[in-house]
Design a protein around this motif. Sequence first.
Motif, mmCIF file in Angstrom:
data_model
loop_
_atom_site.group_PDB
_atom_site.id
_atom_site.type_symbol
_atom_site.label_atom_id
_atom_site.label_comp_id
_atom_site.label_asym_id
_atom_site.label_seq_id
_atom_site.Cartn_x
_atom_site.Cartn_y
_atom_site.Cartn_z
ATOM 1 N N TYR A 171 -53.451 6.809 -17.342
ATOM 2 C CA TYR A 171 -52.710 5.639 -17.825
ATOM 3 C C TYR A 171 -53.613 4.632 -18.530
ATOM 4 O O TYR A 171 -53.298 4.158 -19.623
ATOM 5 N N TYR A 172 -54.750 4.320 -17.929
ATOM 6 C CA TYR A 172 -55.569 3.206 -18.416
ATOM 7 C C TYR A 172 -56.200 3.409 -19.797
ATOM 8 O O TYR A 172 -56.222 2.465 -20.594
ATOM 9 N N PRO A 173 -56.705 4.625 -20.119
ATOM 10 C CA PRO A 173 -57.190 4.803 -21.492
ATOM 11 C C PRO A 173 -56.081 4.561 -22.505
ATOM 12 O O PRO A 173 -56.316 4.041 -23.590
ATOM 13 N N GLN A 208 -40.148 2.243 -13.917
ATOM 14 C CA GLN A 208 -41.373 2.753 -14.528
ATOM 15 C C GLN A 208 -41.089 3.430 -15.865
ATOM 16 O O GLN A 208 -39.974 3.899 -16.107
ATOM 17 N N GLY A 209 -42.098 3.469 -16.713
ATOM 18 C CA GLY A 209 -41.962 4.138 -17.999
ATOM 19 C C GLY A 209 -41.163 3.361 -19.034
ATOM 20 O O GLY A 209 -40.716 3.908 -20.031
ATOM 21 N N LYS A 210 -41.008 2.066 -18.791
ATOM 22 C CA LYS A 210 -40.269 1.234 -19.737
ATOM 23 C C LYS A 210 -41.167 0.189 -20.386
ATOM 24 O O LYS A 210 -40.696 -0.771 -20.996
ATOM 25 N N GLY A 211 -42.471 0.329 -20.205
ATOM 26 C CA GLY A 211 -43.396 -0.619 -20.844
ATOM 27 C C GLY A 211 -43.716 -1.840 -20.004
ATOM 28 O O GLY A 211 -44.399 -2.755 -20.468
HETATM 29 C C1 LIG Z 1 -49.011 2.954 -13.216
HETATM 30 C C2 LIG Z 1 -47.855 1.992 -13.455
HETATM 31 C C3 LIG Z 1 -48.277 0.575 -13.132
HETATM 32 C C4 LIG Z 1 -47.446 2.099 -14.929
HETATM 33 O O1 LIG Z 1 -46.434 1.146 -15.225
HETATM 34 P P1 LIG Z 1 -45.203 1.551 -16.124
HETATM 35 O O2 LIG Z 1 -44.416 0.321 -16.396
HETATM 36 O O3 LIG Z 1 -44.502 2.690 -15.495
HETATM 37 O O4 LIG Z 1 -45.951 2.064 -17.445
HETATM 38 P P2 LIG Z 1 -45.618 1.691 -18.950
HETATM 39 O O5 LIG Z 1 -44.160 1.940 -19.174
HETATM 40 O O6 LIG Z 1 -46.147 0.365 -19.284
HETATM 41 O O7 LIG Z 1 -46.462 2.820 -19.695
HETATM 42 C C5 LIG Z 1 -47.223 2.557 -20.833
HETATM 43 C C6 LIG Z 1 -47.626 3.872 -21.443
HETATM 44 O O8 LIG Z 1 -48.404 4.644 -20.519
HETATM 45 C C7 LIG Z 1 -47.783 5.899 -20.240
HETATM 46 N N1 LIG Z 1 -47.894 6.140 -18.794
HETATM 47 C C8 LIG Z 1 -47.204 5.510 -17.808
HETATM 48 N N2 LIG Z 1 -47.612 5.936 -16.585
HETATM 49 C C9 LIG Z 1 -48.586 6.855 -16.816
HETATM 50 C C10 LIG Z 1 -49.403 7.656 -15.954
HETATM 51 N N3 LIG Z 1 -49.309 7.580 -14.602
HETATM 52 N N4 LIG Z 1 -50.295 8.484 -16.542
HETATM 53 C C11 LIG Z 1 -50.402 8.548 -17.902
HETATM 54 N N5 LIG Z 1 -49.667 7.808 -18.758
HETATM 55 C C12 LIG Z 1 -48.763 6.982 -18.215
HETATM 56 C C13 LIG Z 1 -46.335 5.720 -20.647
HETATM 57 O O9 LIG Z 1 -45.786 6.958 -21.046
HETATM 58 C C14 LIG Z 1 -46.430 4.741 -21.794
HETATM 59 O O10 LIG Z 1 -46.752 5.426 -22.991
HETATM 60 P P3 LIG Z 1 -46.309 4.847 -24.445
HETATM 61 O O11 LIG Z 1 -46.951 3.497 -24.608
HETATM 62 O O12 LIG Z 1 -46.856 5.882 -25.380
HETATM 63 O O13 LIG Z 1 -44.824 4.775 -24.413
HETATM 64 C C15 LIG Z 1 -46.597 2.346 -12.606
HETATM 65 O O14 LIG Z 1 -46.186 3.643 -12.942
HETATM 66 C C16 LIG Z 1 -46.806 2.251 -11.108
HETATM 67 O O15 LIG Z 1 -46.542 1.203 -10.513
HETATM 68 N N6 LIG Z 1 -47.259 3.358 -10.476
HETATM 69 C C17 LIG Z 1 -47.488 3.398 -9.046
HETATM 70 C C18 LIG Z 1 -48.610 2.511 -8.613
HETATM 71 C C19 LIG Z 1 -49.864 2.710 -9.421
HETATM 72 O O16 LIG Z 1 -50.303 3.840 -9.660
HETATM 73 N N7 LIG Z 1 -50.438 1.580 -9.828
HETATM 74 C C20 LIG Z 1 -51.688 1.565 -10.505
HETATM 75 C C21 LIG Z 1 -52.707 1.457 -9.455
HETATM 76 S S1 LIG Z 1 -54.297 1.344 -10.073
#
Ligand SMILES: CC(C)(COP(=O)(O)OP(=O)(O)OC[C@H]1O[C@@H](n2cnc3c(N)ncnc32)[C@H](O)[C@@H]1OP(=O)(O)O)[C@@H](O)C(=O)NCCC(=O)NCCS
Length: 133
Positions: A114-116, A81-84
Motif C-alpha cells: 500500500y505505502y509505495p 476500504q478501497g474508496k480512497g
Molecule cells: C490499509 C488501509 C488503511 C488502506 O485504506 P483504504 O482507504 O482502504 O485505501 P485507499 O482506498 O486509500 O487506497 C489507495 C490506493 O491503494 C490501493 N490499496 C489499498 N489497500 C491496499 C493494500 N493493502 N495493498 C496494496 N494496495 C492497496 C488501492 O487500490 C488504491 O489504489 P488507487 O489509488 O490506484 O485506486 C485500510 O485498508 C485498512 O485500514 N486496513 C487495515 C488496517 C491496516 O492495515 N492499516 C495500516 C496499518 S500500518
Amino acid sequence: MMDLLYTMNPKIHPKEVAEVFRRSGIPRPVDDTERIKRMIENANLIVCARDGKRLVGIARALTDHCFCCYVSDLAVDREYQGKGIGKALLRRIKSSQSEEVMILLLSLPGAHAYYPHIGFKKENHAWVIRRKR
Ligand SMILES: CC(C)(COP(=O)(O)OP(=O)(O)OC[C@H]1O[C@@H](n2cnc3c(N)ncnc32)[C@H](O)[C@@H]1OP(=O)(O)O)[C@@H](O)C(=O)NCCC(=O)NCCS
C-alpha cells in the motif's frame, strides 16, 4: 463518491476510535478504552473521516512540526476500504506538515504494497524496541 467529512484534531470518543480500529482489522488494544483514551489525548495530530456521525477512518500521529512525524495508526472501516479514504487521511497528514518534516510509519504485513502506492519509500535502516503489551 461518498460525501465524507474530514476533520483535523476533532473531539473524538475513545469508544468510537476502538470501534473503527476493530472494524478495520488493525491490531490495537480495542478492549482497553482507557488506553485508547490516552492514545488520543497524547497524540497531537489526528485526522478523522466521518460518514454522517459514523467514524469510518482515522489517522493518528505524533509530530514536532519541524523534524519528524510518526504515523502510528491508519485505519479504515472494512466496509469503506478501497474508496480512497486511507489515501485522503494520509494526504491530510502530509499537507499539514512542512518540508522540514520526515513522515514515518511501520506497516502491517497486509499493507506493505500500500505505502509505495501512496508515495512512501521503504527504509531498511529502521530499528525498534517492541512494546511488551
Ligand atoms: C490499509 C488501509 C488503511 C488502506 O485504506 P483504504 O482507504 O482502504 O485505501 P485507499 O482506498 O486509500 O487506497 C489507495 C490506493 O491503494 C490501493 N490499496 C489499498 N489497500 C491496499 C493494500 N493493502 N495493498 C496494496 N494496495 C492497496 C488501492 O487500490 C488504491 O489504489 P488507487 O489509488 O490506484 O485506486 C485500510 O485498508 C485498512 O485500514 N486496513 C487495515 C488496517 C491496516 O492495515 N492499516 C495500516 C496499518 S500500518
